[in-house]
Scaffold this active site. Structure first.
Site, PDB file in Angstrom:
ATOM      1  N   ASP A 108      95.846 -69.806   8.436  1.00 53.90           N
ATOM      2  CA  ASP A 108      95.064 -68.654   8.851  1.00 53.90           C
ATOM      3  C   ASP A 108      93.668 -69.149   9.190  1.00 53.90           C
ATOM      4  O   ASP A 108      93.315 -70.297   8.871  1.00 53.90           O
ATOM      5  CB  ASP A 108      95.053 -67.565   7.779  1.00 53.90           C
ATOM      6  CG  ASP A 108      95.128 -68.137   6.375  1.00 53.90           C
ATOM      7  OD1 ASP A 108      94.771 -69.319   6.199  1.00 53.90           O
ATOM      8  OD2 ASP A 108      95.526 -67.416   5.446  1.00 53.90           O
ATOM      9  N   GLU A 178      93.314 -61.477   6.892  1.00 51.95           N
ATOM     10  CA  GLU A 178      92.689 -60.614   5.881  1.00 51.95           C
ATOM     11  C   GLU A 178      92.839 -59.130   6.206  1.00 51.95           C
ATOM     12  O   GLU A 178      92.919 -58.311   5.301  1.00 51.95           O
ATOM     13  CB  GLU A 178      91.198 -60.954   5.735  1.00 51.95           C
ATOM     14  CG  GLU A 178      90.929 -62.344   5.170  1.00 51.95           C
ATOM     15  CD  GLU A 178      91.338 -62.507   3.710  1.00 51.95           C
ATOM     16  OE1 GLU A 178      91.744 -61.507   3.095  1.00 51.95           O
ATOM     17  OE2 GLU A 178      91.265 -63.628   3.212  1.00 51.95           O
TER      18      GLU A 178
HETATM   19 ZN   LIG Z   1      92.137 -63.397   1.301  1.00 50.13          ZN
HETATM   20 ZN   LIG Z   2      93.807 -66.047   2.069  1.00 48.52          ZN
END
Ligand SMILES: [Zn+2]
Ligand SMILES: [Zn+2]
Length: 449
Positions: A108, A178
């Site tokens: 991510d 997120e």
């Molecule tokens: Zn997070």
């Molecule tokens: Zn994370």
């Protein structure tokens, strides 16, 4: 024994016994060691320059450029959000190395709206304006900068070690973890059809409860599923001095909040973690007015789809039952809405998890691979397992805490600041080195010749 003496010892043992796997491992260790200065520098750069979810323009450009230099076939700006006007900064890097399986490795890239409070020399001072004009700090408080650095290190290792594996490696930089939406954006854009069909999908996540240098693995559910539930409790408003002429939604909603506590304590298997939290309760405008409605907002965490269904059904049954018991007619029954952007539980395929654990033990040494604990946090990494061809997925924990500080905190019965804390401060070394060695070792195992 220092790392270097250990290597020297391993080299001498090759001469004695000619053990090729040991040589291979030592070779990986040395290659990772050579990259560490550059990777730590990149980590500090990423840490000091965080970008919020859906805004990962520079981070993704950095990853894409690095992968291109290494010979990966890179697609950038990949993904499609539902909201028009939002650009997806997903990247996909493909390295083909003959026939064989396709392994996906995901990082991510996004940071959080938090003012950093670590005091580190490379701390973020980034501030951005939100849509409402307010200013907010931005911080890599979940360690996605660690993940990106490990991802780049893994990309380098697998490019350098092409003679040791065959098949296809697909490295994906996912935006908007997120806020949940990045995995969906990439999957909706055809990640698994436009690129090689996945046989396995791997990821890691850093954590503060494990010392740097160690990893944790777990088969089955490693992260909970999360649902947001909105409940509008509808009554009949009136004068606060004449309750007999009203149906008070505040009293009703209060009863519902208390009764919901029995879902976990009385209905669910105590062996299976469950969370039902009412995080918001809003009603009324003035002392002497009974309002028409009260609004509750809940977060629900569950470990598998069956448990999720059971909890959501219990919430509906209790809410509707209490309203009916108070004499609320059907047309004023509570309105229960389950948000569409729910995240399912992240369930590590047991067979893959065991195979990855074996590879981790081989690359890091048995003493550095620990049983990992599931957490009640959630991840959209779970979604990769649900998209056709529904590949087995596995996420493992990467220790990120200073070992001495963690030991001292544990002795005091305290915890170190972890992900989403303004004070979360992973130690770059040996966290990143361990992550690169672990992830490269796992890929080499799955794509071994
Ligand atoms: Zn997070
Ligand atoms: Zn994370």
């Amino acid at each position: 024994m220092s790392r270097f003496t250990k290597m020297a010892f391993l080299f001498s043992s090759i001469i004695v016994c000619g053990a090729i796997p040991i040589f291979a491992q030592s070779d990986l260790d040395q290659r990772v060691a050579r990259e560490m200065d550059a990777l730590v520098a990149t980590y500090k750069h990423l840490h000091a320059n965080p970008e919020l979810s859906t805004q990962e323009k520079e981070s993704s450009a950095l990853l894409a450029a690095e992968l291109r230099k290494l010979g990966y076939d890179v697609t950038d700006h990949f993904g499609r959000y539902d909201s028009p006007g939002l650009v997806s900064y997903g990247i996909v890097g493909v390295l083909r190395n003959g026939p064989g399986a396709a392994v996906y490795v995901r990082t991510d890239m996004d940071a959080l709206p938090i003012v950093e409070n670590t005091g580190l020399p490379y701390a973020s001072h980034v501030r951005v304006k939100r849509a409402d004009g307010s200013e907010v700090g931005v911080m890599h408080a979940c360690g996605h900068d660690v993940h990106m650095s490990v991802f780049l290190g893994t990309a380098r290792m697998l490019a350098q070690l092409k003679d040791r594996w065959r098949g296809t490696l697909v490295l994906i930089g996912q935006p908007a973890e997120e806020t949940v939406g990045g995995a969906t954006a990439m999957l909706h854009a055809g990640l698994f059809t436009r690129f090689p069909r996945p046989d396995y999908v791997l990821a890691l996540h850093d954590g503060a409860d494990l010392p740097a240098g160690k990893v944790g693995w777990h088969e089955g559910t490693i992260l909970a599923g999360a649902d947001s539930v909105d409940i509008s409790v509808r009554g009949y408003g009136g004068h606060g001095a004449a309750p007999q002429n009203a149906k008070d939604p505040i009293v009703l909603a209060s009863e519902i909040v208390v009764a919901l506590q029995t879902v976990v304590s009385r209905e669910m298997d105590p062996q299976l973690p469950t969370v039902v939290t009412v995080g918001s309760f809003h009603a009324g405008t003035k002392h002497n007015i009974i309002p028409d409605e009260a609004h509750l907002q809940l977060t629900v965490r569950t470990m598998n789809p069956q448990q999720r269904e059971k909890v959501l059904a219990a919430i509906a049954r209790i809410t509707n039952g209490i309203a009916a018991a108070a004499g609320i007619p059907a047309e004023r029954a509570p309105v229960i809405e389950i948000a569409k952007d729910n995240v399912p539980a992240t369930i590590n395929n047991p067979e893959l998890a065991r195979r990855v654990a074996g590879a981790l033990e081989h690359s890091l040494g048995k003493e550095n691979v620990l049983p990992g604990q599931p957490a009640m946090a959630s991840e959209d990494f779970s979604l990769y397992a649900l998209e056709d061809p529904k590949p087995p997925i596995c996420m493992f924990w990467l220790g990120a805490s200073d070992p001495a500080k963690l030991k001292e905190a544990k002795e005091r019965g305290a915890r170190l600041p972890g992900p989403h804390s303004s004070e979360f401060a992973p130690v770059p070394e040996p966290t990143i080195r361990t992550g690169v060695t672990a992830m490269s070792g796992a890929v080499l195992e799955l794509l071994k010749k």
